[in-house]
Design an enzyme around this catalytic site. Structure first.
Site, short mmCIF file in Angstrom:
data_model
loop_
_atom_site.label_atom_id
_atom_site.label_comp_id
_atom_site.label_asym_id
_atom_site.label_seq_id
_atom_site.Cartn_x
_atom_site.Cartn_y
_atom_site.Cartn_z
N LYS A 69 0.83 -1.21 0.00
CA LYS A 69 0.00 0.00 0.00
C LYS A 69 0.86 1.26 0.00
CE LYS A 69 -3.83 -2.31 2.33
NZ LYS A 69 -4.58 -2.48 1.12
N CYS A 70 1.88 1.25 -0.84
CA CYS A 70 2.85 2.34 -0.91
C CYS A 70 2.79 2.96 -2.31
CB CYS A 70 4.25 1.77 -0.64
SG CYS A 70 5.61 2.93 -0.84
N GLY A 71 3.13 4.23 -2.41
CA GLY A 71 3.20 4.86 -3.72
C GLY A 71 4.22 4.20 -4.62
N THR A 73 4.70 0.88 -4.68
CA THR A 73 4.29 -0.52 -4.89
C THR A 73 4.35 -0.94 -6.36
OG1 THR A 73 2.95 -0.52 -2.89
CG2 THR A 73 2.42 -2.19 -4.53
#
Length: 194
Positions: A69-71, A73
């Site tokens: 759930k990371c930018g 990803t």
């Protein structure tokens, strides 16, 4: 203790002689400092089986801490592309370590992470169980990767998800690549192809 004293003496000697301090050490210095390759580690894979790093001898390895759930990803796509392209022709291995150390961006269980990686990015490179890559509960592998005293290369800190540690064919850390650098960046491609 005696290795620390030898290391300090070497650094002091370099500084006093005006010699620039180099980031990596020679094989002879590794031997004096008792720096071991990465092959001694055994970790748990995302499916619960044991993953033995000794099977990586002779391969170039990229170790990367991941999050769902990371930018950053979408870097899974670039990592999978590298792995698919170079696993056979350049003996490249990529190993993902999910970690929830940055703004709770990897909240899932191991099975949820495995499903996410497979469904969304077709990840076929080995994924390990979720670990901690910093702090008091830092996994021993990441203690090795981030400590010059242990890895013989450099001191570092995992600054965010998708930081990449590049391990050479002899099992030693050779480069640390920041999280925002894409897996397909020329710096990484050149390292794989050399």
């Amino acid at each position: 203790m005696k290795y620390s004293i030898i290391l300090l003496a070497m650094v002091a000697s370099m500084i006093s002689c005006g010699t620039p301090i180099k980031e990596t050490v020679t094989p002879q210095e590794r031997e004096i400092m008792d720096i071991q390759p990465i092959y001694n580690f055994k970790v748990a894979a995302i499916d619960g089986s044991e993953f033995d790093f000794s099977q990586l001898k002779g391969k170039k390895v990229i170790i990367v801490n991941t999050a769902s759930k990371c930018g950053l990803t979408p870097q899974y796509k670039g990592l999978e592309s590298l792995y698919t392209k170079y696993k056979d022709i350049k003996d490249l291995m990529i190993i993902g370590f999910p970690a929830n150390n940055f703004m709770a961006q990897e909240p899932g269980s191991n099975s949820e992470i495995a499903e996410f990686c497979s469904l969304n990015y077709g990840v076929s490179f080995p994924m390990m169980e979720k670990i901690s890559v910093k702090g008091d509960d830092m996994h021993p592998l990441y203690q090795y990767l981030t400590s010059k005293e242990l890895n013989g290369h450099s001191e570092s800190e995992v600054s965010w998800n998708f930081q990449k540690y590049l391990i050479n064919e002899a099992g030693f850390l050779e480069k640390v690549i920041g999280p925002r650098t894409e897996p397909t960046d020329p710096e990484i491609i050149n390292w794989i192809e050399k």
